[in-house]
Motif scaffolding. Sequence first.
Motif, PDB file in Angstrom:
ATOM      1  N   THR A   1     -28.340 -34.072 -10.906  1.00 28.99           N
ATOM      2  CA  THR A   1     -28.790 -32.683 -10.770  1.00 28.99           C
ATOM      3  C   THR A   1     -27.807 -31.964  -9.857  1.00 28.99           C
ATOM      4  N   PHE A   2     -27.217 -30.851 -10.332  1.00 32.43           N
ATOM      5  CA  PHE A   2     -26.190 -30.186  -9.534  1.00 32.43           C
ATOM      6  C   PHE A   2     -26.036 -28.729  -9.969  1.00 32.43           C
ATOM      7  N   VAL A   3     -25.273 -27.995  -9.194  1.00 35.91           N
ATOM      8  CA  VAL A   3     -24.912 -26.618  -9.511  1.00 35.91           C
ATOM      9  C   VAL A   3     -23.605 -26.328  -8.782  1.00 35.91           C
ATOM     10  N   PRO A   4     -22.721 -25.486  -9.313  1.00 35.43           N
ATOM     11  CA  PRO A   4     -21.500 -25.160  -8.565  1.00 35.43           C
ATOM     12  C   PRO A   4     -21.823 -24.628  -7.168  1.00 35.43           C
ATOM     13  N   HIS A   5     -21.063 -25.095  -6.189  1.00 32.26           N
ATOM     14  CA  HIS A   5     -21.361 -24.759  -4.792  1.00 32.26           C
ATOM     15  C   HIS A   5     -21.199 -23.270  -4.506  1.00 32.26           C
ATOM     16  N   ASP A   6     -20.479 -22.551  -5.371  1.00 30.11           N
ATOM     17  CA  ASP A   6     -20.332 -21.109  -5.186  1.00 30.11           C
ATOM     18  C   ASP A   6     -21.693 -20.411  -5.091  1.00 30.11           C
ATOM     19  N   TYR A   7     -22.661 -20.870  -5.876  1.00 28.93           N
ATOM     20  CA  TYR A   7     -23.993 -20.251  -5.805  1.00 28.93           C
ATOM     21  C   TYR A   7     -24.607 -20.445  -4.422  1.00 28.93           C
ATOM     22  N   VAL A   8     -24.513 -21.642  -3.906  1.00 32.10           N
ATOM     23  CA  VAL A   8     -25.082 -21.951  -2.594  1.00 32.10           C
ATOM     24  C   VAL A   8     -24.416 -21.106  -1.520  1.00 32.10           C
ATOM     25  N   GLU A   9     -23.095 -21.027  -1.557  1.00 29.99           N
ATOM     26  CA  GLU A   9     -22.369 -20.257  -0.560  1.00 29.99           C
ATOM     27  C   GLU A   9     -22.665 -18.766  -0.691  1.00 29.99           C
ATOM     28  N   ALA A  10     -22.782 -18.275  -1.921  1.00 32.30           N
ATOM     29  CA  ALA A  10     -23.065 -16.850  -2.127  1.00 32.30           C
ATOM     30  C   ALA A  10     -24.421 -16.477  -1.538  1.00 32.30           C
ATOM     31  N   VAL A  11     -25.429 -17.311  -1.750  1.00 30.65           N
ATOM     32  CA  VAL A  11     -26.754 -17.051  -1.190  1.00 30.65           C
ATOM     33  C   VAL A  11     -26.718 -17.155   0.335  1.00 30.65           C
ATOM     34  N   THR A  12     -26.041 -18.176   0.852  1.00 33.55           N
ATOM     35  CA  THR A  12     -25.972 -18.379   2.301  1.00 33.55           C
ATOM     36  C   THR A  12     -25.271 -17.218   2.991  1.00 33.55           C
ATOM     37  N   GLN A  13     -24.125 -16.798   2.467  1.00 32.91           N
ATOM     38  CA  GLN A  13     -23.377 -15.710   3.077  1.00 32.91           C
ATOM     39  C   GLN A  13     -24.126 -14.390   3.009  1.00 32.91           C
ATOM     40  N   ALA A  14     -25.007 -14.250   2.018  1.00 29.70           N
ATOM     41  CA  ALA A  14     -25.803 -13.031   1.884  1.00 29.70           C
ATOM     42  C   ALA A  14     -27.030 -13.038   2.792  1.00 29.70           C
ATOM     43  N   GLY A  15     -27.258 -14.149   3.505  1.00 31.88           N
ATOM     44  CA  GLY A  15     -28.360 -14.209   4.443  1.00 31.88           C
ATOM     45  C   GLY A  15     -29.579 -14.956   3.970  1.00 31.88           C
ATOM     46  N   GLY A  16     -29.474 -15.608   2.815  1.00 31.37           N
ATOM     47  CA  GLY A  16     -30.596 -16.376   2.298  1.00 31.37           C
ATOM     48  C   GLY A  16     -30.484 -17.851   2.625  1.00 31.37           C
ATOM     49  N   ARG A  17     -31.571 -18.561   2.411  1.00 25.95           N
ATOM     50  CA  ARG A  17     -31.592 -20.020   2.580  1.00 25.95           C
ATOM     51  C   ARG A  17     -31.696 -20.643   1.189  1.00 25.95           C
ATOM     52  N   PRO A  18     -30.616 -21.237   0.669  1.00 25.79           N
ATOM     53  CA  PRO A  18     -30.620 -21.746  -0.705  1.00 25.79           C
ATOM     54  C   PRO A  18     -31.382 -23.058  -0.843  1.00 25.79           C
ATOM     55  N   VAL A  19     -32.129 -23.163  -1.934  1.00 25.75           N
ATOM     56  CA  VAL A  19     -32.844 -24.383  -2.289  1.00 25.75           C
ATOM     57  C   VAL A  19     -32.595 -24.642  -3.771  1.00 25.75           C
ATOM     58  N   LEU A  20     -32.151 -25.848  -4.108  1.00 26.61           N
ATOM     59  CA  LEU A  20     -31.852 -26.167  -5.503  1.00 26.61           C
ATOM     60  C   LEU A  20     -33.128 -26.577  -6.236  1.00 26.61           C
ATOM     61  N   ILE A  21     -33.299 -26.044  -7.451  1.00 30.13           N
ATOM     62  CA  ILE A  21     -34.505 -26.266  -8.245  1.00 30.13           C
ATOM     63  C   ILE A  21     -34.149 -27.090  -9.483  1.00 30.13           C
ATOM     64  N   PRO A  22     -34.546 -28.345  -9.542  1.00 32.31           N
ATOM     65  CA  PRO A  22     -34.295 -29.156 -10.751  1.00 32.31           C
ATOM     66  C   PRO A  22     -35.120 -28.616 -11.923  1.00 32.31           C
ATOM     67  N   PRO A  23     -34.712 -28.911 -13.148  1.00 29.50           N
ATOM     68  CA  PRO A  23     -35.440 -28.420 -14.320  1.00 29.50           C
ATOM     69  C   PRO A  23     -36.683 -29.238 -14.639  1.00 29.50           C
ATOM     70  N   HIS A  24     -37.742 -29.025 -13.867  1.00 30.23           N
ATOM     71  CA  HIS A  24     -39.029 -29.638 -14.135  1.00 30.23           C
ATOM     72  C   HIS A  24     -39.993 -28.572 -14.637  1.00 30.23           C
ATOM     73  N   GLU A  25     -40.871 -28.953 -15.554  1.00 29.85           N
ATOM     74  CA  GLU A  25     -41.826 -27.990 -16.114  1.00 29.85           C
ATOM     75  C   GLU A  25     -43.021 -27.823 -15.179  1.00 29.85           C
ATOM     76  N   ASP A  26     -42.734 -27.391 -13.959  1.00 32.38           N
ATOM     77  CA  ASP A  26     -43.754 -27.181 -12.933  1.00 32.38           C
ATOM     78  C   ASP A  26     -43.334 -25.943 -12.149  1.00 32.38           C
ATOM     79  N   VAL A  27     -44.086 -24.853 -12.319  1.00 32.70           N
ATOM     80  CA  VAL A  27     -43.685 -23.583 -11.724  1.00 32.70           C
ATOM     81  C   VAL A  27     -44.286 -23.374 -10.334  1.00 32.70           C
ATOM     82  N   ASP A  28     -45.023 -24.364  -9.808  1.00 31.85           N
ATOM     83  CA  ASP A  28     -45.640 -24.199  -8.492  1.00 31.85           C
ATOM     84  C   ASP A  28     -44.610 -24.006  -7.388  1.00 31.85           C
ATOM     85  N   VAL A  29     -43.351 -24.390  -7.633  1.00 31.95           N
ATOM     86  CA  VAL A  29     -42.307 -24.210  -6.630  1.00 31.95           C
ATOM     87  C   VAL A  29     -42.175 -22.743  -6.235  1.00 31.95           C
ATOM     88  N   LEU A  30     -42.552 -21.827  -7.120  1.00 31.28           N
ATOM     89  CA  LEU A  30     -42.435 -20.404  -6.816  1.00 31.28           C
ATOM     90  C   LEU A  30     -43.302 -19.987  -5.633  1.00 31.28           C
TER      91      LEU A  30
END
Length: 227
Positions: A25-54
């Motif tokens: 399970t992965f994503v290009p690190h550019d997404y993580v850095e873009a969210v972090t630099q914009a002031g957010g706290r990034p969390v990676l979401i695996p493709p599970h059919e469970d929307v409770d993470v929202l």
Amino acid sequence: MRPIIGITTYVDQATWGVWRDVPTTFVPHDYVEAVTQAGGRPVLIPPHEDVDVLRVLDGLVLAGGPDLSPELYGAEPEPLTVTRPDRDRAEILLVRRALDTDVPLLGVCRGMQLLVVAAGGTLHQHLPDVLGHDRHRPAPAVYGEHDASFVPGSRIAGLMGDDLGIRCFHHQGVADAGKLTVTGRAEDGLPEAVEDPDHKFVLGVQWHPEVIRDERLFGALVAAAAK
């Protein structure tokens, strides 16, 4: 506290260190850095059919990736369409729930197409067959670079200002945006940005702002998620 921003991910075979061809399970690190630099706290979401993470997310980035399954918009797969059905099933549930609960959303490339399909729209499965050129994906791992035009008064126009240059890499594109509003187009007329003004923040872009860590777009998502 910084708002928590979920980022959807890939599942594919990968190799690193002593490990070879391991399901990952992965994503290009550019997404993580873009969210972090914009002031957010990034969390990676695996493709599970469970929307409770929202329930624990303040915002969501729908990352790029493979083609969407045409079955999602009532079409048959064409020869050059390559899909990941497990990711499709999980993410369509996630985006529909996020829209229902007004979680701020930024869709990037495939993510924009996912927003469109969730809103009842459809896609072109291979743009060279429609447009007669391959400038949106000129070669493997090579971004197409061109200018876009934005609808005056739209969210994307306000964020981009006079900077019209975009970098994209996709061979599919929006045919019908469904309930979303097209607010940006490429020089050939292809939709490049979609929005839903009835939600707090729903923006899809067909290009890749994470590559340049574009704080205009990611910053706007984080600001909406912080409210």
